[in-house]
Design a protein around this motif. Structure first.
Motif, PDB file in Angstrom:
ATOM      1  N   SER A 162      31.680  49.831  24.771  1.00 15.78           N
ATOM      2  CA  SER A 162      31.262  49.495  26.217  1.00 15.78           C
ATOM      3  C   SER A 162      32.330  48.597  26.690  1.00 15.78           C
ATOM      4  O   SER A 162      32.816  48.537  28.019  1.00 15.78           O
ATOM      5  CB  SER A 162      29.965  48.743  26.169  1.00 15.78           C
ATOM      6  OG  SER A 162      29.023  49.519  25.659  1.00 15.78           O
ATOM      7  N   ALA A 163      32.924  47.656  25.834  1.00 17.33           N
ATOM      8  CA  ALA A 163      34.068  46.699  26.425  1.00 17.33           C
ATOM      9  C   ALA A 163      35.217  47.451  26.583  1.00 17.33           C
ATOM     10  O   ALA A 163      35.866  47.164  27.694  1.00 17.33           O
ATOM     11  CB  ALA A 163      34.135  45.844  25.479  1.00 17.33           C
ATOM     12  N   VAL A 164      35.562  48.470  25.888  1.00 19.57           N
ATOM     13  CA  VAL A 164      36.770  49.142  26.193  1.00 19.57           C
ATOM     14  C   VAL A 164      36.601  50.048  27.697  1.00 19.57           C
ATOM     15  O   VAL A 164      37.591  50.029  28.511  1.00 19.57           O
ATOM     16  CB  VAL A 164      36.944  50.202  25.107  1.00 19.57           C
ATOM     17  CG1 VAL A 164      38.103  51.191  25.421  1.00 19.57           C
ATOM     18  CG2 VAL A 164      37.563  49.456  23.938  1.00 19.57           C
ATOM     19  N   VAL A 165      35.551  50.581  27.822  1.00 20.66           N
ATOM     20  CA  VAL A 165      35.256  51.335  29.095  1.00 20.66           C
ATOM     21  C   VAL A 165      35.311  50.487  30.174  1.00 20.66           C
ATOM     22  O   VAL A 165      35.877  50.686  31.363  1.00 20.66           O
ATOM     23  CB  VAL A 165      33.939  52.128  28.975  1.00 20.66           C
ATOM     24  CG1 VAL A 165      33.452  52.724  30.447  1.00 20.66           C
ATOM     25  CG2 VAL A 165      34.010  53.431  28.009  1.00 20.66           C
ATOM     26  N   ALA A 166      34.532  49.262  30.022  1.00 21.52           N
ATOM     27  CA  ALA A 166      34.489  48.170  30.983  1.00 21.52           C
ATOM     28  C   ALA A 166      35.913  47.635  31.335  1.00 21.52           C
ATOM     29  O   ALA A 166      36.466  47.702  32.566  1.00 21.52           O
ATOM     30  CB  ALA A 166      33.785  47.251  30.546  1.00 21.52           C
ATOM     31  N   ALA A 167      37.002  47.508  30.321  1.00 25.39           N
ATOM     32  CA  ALA A 167      38.333  47.074  30.639  1.00 25.39           C
ATOM     33  C   ALA A 167      38.926  48.176  31.184  1.00 25.39           C
ATOM     34  O   ALA A 167      39.984  47.875  32.034  1.00 25.39           O
ATOM     35  CB  ALA A 167      38.966  46.774  29.290  1.00 25.39           C
ATOM     36  N   PHE A 168      38.806  49.472  30.887  1.00 26.61           N
ATOM     37  CA  PHE A 168      39.420  50.529  31.731  1.00 26.61           C
ATOM     38  C   PHE A 168      39.017  50.566  33.141  1.00 26.61           C
ATOM     39  O   PHE A 168      39.995  50.617  34.104  1.00 26.61           O
ATOM     40  CB  PHE A 168      38.711  51.982  31.155  1.00 26.61           C
ATOM     41  CG  PHE A 168      39.358  53.135  31.988  1.00 26.61           C
ATOM     42  CD1 PHE A 168      40.726  53.488  32.213  1.00 26.61           C
ATOM     43  CD2 PHE A 168      38.487  53.734  32.953  1.00 26.61           C
ATOM     44  CE1 PHE A 168      40.931  54.657  32.649  1.00 26.61           C
ATOM     45  CE2 PHE A 168      38.895  54.858  33.641  1.00 26.61           C
ATOM     46  CZ  PHE A 168      40.316  55.257  33.518  1.00 26.61           C
ATOM     47  N   PHE A 169      37.976  50.281  33.749  1.00 27.47           N
ATOM     48  CA  PHE A 169      37.438  50.231  35.222  1.00 27.47           C
ATOM     49  C   PHE A 169      37.958  48.859  35.671  1.00 27.47           C
ATOM     50  O   PHE A 169      38.468  48.983  36.925  1.00 27.47           O
ATOM     51  CB  PHE A 169      35.988  50.155  35.063  1.00 27.47           C
ATOM     52  CG  PHE A 169      35.489  51.632  34.900  1.00 27.47           C
ATOM     53  CD1 PHE A 169      35.790  52.517  36.143  1.00 27.47           C
ATOM     54  CD2 PHE A 169      34.828  52.199  33.955  1.00 27.47           C
ATOM     55  CE1 PHE A 169      35.328  53.727  36.029  1.00 27.47           C
ATOM     56  CE2 PHE A 169      34.375  53.378  33.827  1.00 27.47           C
ATOM     57  CZ  PHE A 169      34.481  54.250  34.694  1.00 27.47           C
ATOM     58  N   ILE A 170      38.197  47.818  35.020  1.00 29.75           N
ATOM     59  CA  ILE A 170      38.628  46.724  35.583  1.00 29.75           C
ATOM     60  C   ILE A 170      40.099  46.780  35.571  1.00 29.75           C
ATOM     61  O   ILE A 170      40.682  46.397  36.632  1.00 29.75           O
ATOM     62  CB  ILE A 170      38.349  45.152  34.549  1.00 29.75           C
ATOM     63  CG1 ILE A 170      36.890  45.203  34.600  1.00 29.75           C
ATOM     64  CG2 ILE A 170      39.157  44.093  34.971  1.00 29.75           C
ATOM     65  CD1 ILE A 170      36.426  43.947  33.632  1.00 29.75           C
ATOM     66  N   ALA A 171      40.717  47.232  34.857  1.00 33.61           N
ATOM     67  CA  ALA A 171      42.242  47.596  34.651  1.00 33.61           C
ATOM     68  C   ALA A 171      42.577  48.526  36.189  1.00 33.61           C
ATOM     69  O   ALA A 171      43.680  48.276  36.851  1.00 33.61           O
ATOM     70  CB  ALA A 171      42.904  48.375  33.608  1.00 33.61           C
ATOM     71  N   ARG A 172      41.566  49.484  36.371  1.00 32.79           N
ATOM     72  CA  ARG A 172      41.873  50.560  37.423  1.00 32.79           C
ATOM     73  C   ARG A 172      41.774  49.585  38.829  1.00 32.79           C
ATOM     74  O   ARG A 172      42.340  49.970  39.856  1.00 32.79           O
ATOM     75  CB  ARG A 172      40.900  51.538  37.193  1.00 32.79           C
ATOM     76  CG  ARG A 172      41.291  52.432  36.329  1.00 32.79           C
ATOM     77  CD  ARG A 172      41.672  53.881  36.660  1.00 32.79           C
ATOM     78  NE  ARG A 172      41.585  54.242  38.041  1.00 32.79           N
ATOM     79  CZ  ARG A 172      41.070  55.675  38.426  1.00 32.79           C
ATOM     80  NH1 ARG A 172      40.584  56.170  37.246  1.00 32.79           N
ATOM     81  NH2 ARG A 172      41.002  55.914  39.542  1.00 32.79           N
ATOM     82  N   THR A 173      40.693  48.867  38.793  1.00 30.81           N
ATOM     83  CA  THR A 173      40.292  47.955  39.940  1.00 30.81           C
ATOM     84  C   THR A 173      41.527  47.073  40.272  1.00 30.81           C
ATOM     85  O   THR A 173      41.724  46.748  41.662  1.00 30.81           O
ATOM     86  CB  THR A 173      39.212  46.950  39.625  1.00 30.81           C
ATOM     87  OG1 THR A 173      38.186  47.903  39.434  1.00 30.81           O
ATOM     88  CG2 THR A 173      38.914  46.272  40.964  1.00 30.81           C
ATOM     89  N   PHE A 174      42.286  46.658  39.306  1.00 34.94           N
ATOM     90  CA  PHE A 174      43.616  45.549  39.736  1.00 34.94           C
ATOM     91  C   PHE A 174      44.775  46.336  39.703  1.00 34.94           C
ATOM     92  O   PHE A 174      45.868  45.823  39.800  1.00 34.94           O
ATOM     93  CB  PHE A 174      43.500  44.597  38.832  1.00 34.94           C
ATOM     94  CG  PHE A 174      42.344  43.466  38.834  1.00 34.94           C
ATOM     95  CD1 PHE A 174      42.246  42.883  40.089  1.00 34.94           C
ATOM     96  CD2 PHE A 174      41.375  43.442  38.230  1.00 34.94           C
ATOM     97  CE1 PHE A 174      41.273  42.029  40.356  1.00 34.94           C
ATOM     98  CE2 PHE A 174      40.176  42.497  38.135  1.00 34.94           C
ATOM     99  CZ  PHE A 174      40.127  41.818  39.193  1.00 34.94           C
ATOM    100  N   GLY A 175      44.734  47.721  39.668  1.00 29.56           N
ATOM    101  CA  GLY A 175      46.022  48.621  39.849  1.00 29.56           C
ATOM    102  C   GLY A 175      46.899  48.797  38.660  1.00 29.56           C
ATOM    103  O   GLY A 175      48.096  48.998  38.852  1.00 29.56           O
ATOM    104  N   TYR A 176      46.383  48.710  37.465  1.00 30.46           N
ATOM    105  CA  TYR A 176      47.119  48.553  36.041  1.00 30.46           C
ATOM    106  C   TYR A 176      46.949  49.992  35.432  1.00 30.46           C
ATOM    107  O   TYR A 176      47.667  50.120  34.620  1.00 30.46           O
ATOM    108  CB  TYR A 176      46.689  47.583  34.970  1.00 30.46           C
ATOM    109  CG  TYR A 176      47.058  46.350  35.382  1.00 30.46           C
ATOM    110  CD1 TYR A 176      48.310  45.708  35.807  1.00 30.46           C
ATOM    111  CD2 TYR A 176      45.755  45.299  35.726  1.00 30.46           C
ATOM    112  CE1 TYR A 176      48.429  44.481  36.019  1.00 30.46           C
ATOM    113  CE2 TYR A 176      46.070  44.103  36.178  1.00 30.46           C
ATOM    114  CZ  TYR A 176      47.484  43.497  36.348  1.00 30.46           C
ATOM    115  OH  TYR A 176      47.511  42.330  36.671  1.00 30.46           O
ATOM    116  N   GLY A 177      46.271  50.964  36.353  1.00 26.68           N
ATOM    117  CA  GLY A 177      46.174  52.307  35.619  1.00 26.68           C
ATOM    118  C   GLY A 177      46.597  53.416  36.328  1.00 26.68           C
ATOM    119  O   GLY A 177      46.557  54.156  36.870  1.00 26.68           O
TER     120      GLY A 177
END
Length: 61
Positions: free
Chosen positions: A46-61
């Motif tokens: 769950s933390a990995v999936v949340a980190a993925f969406f947080i990274a996409r929100t701030f433009g790191y992905g």
């Protein structure tokens, strides 16, 4: 004297060939033996999936 064929309801009839005593066996837990491991894996995923969406929100992905 012969063994009566009808036993009272509270008695168990004698077993033929049984040499062991009654003992309580430990239940087999299988994959549920250590549920904390599974909870940890679910939380990690769950933390990995949340980190993925947080990274996409701030433009790191």
């Amino acid at each position: 004297m012969a063994i009566p064929l009808i036993n009272p309801p509270e008695e168990t009839p004698p077993a033929e060939g049984s040499i062991s005593e009654a003992h309580q066996e430990r239940a087999d837990g299988g994959v549920w033996e250590h549920p904390g491991v599974w909870v940890g894996l679910i939380l990690l995923q769950s933390a990995v999936v949340a980190a993925f969406f947080i990274a996409r929100t701030f433009g790191y992905g």
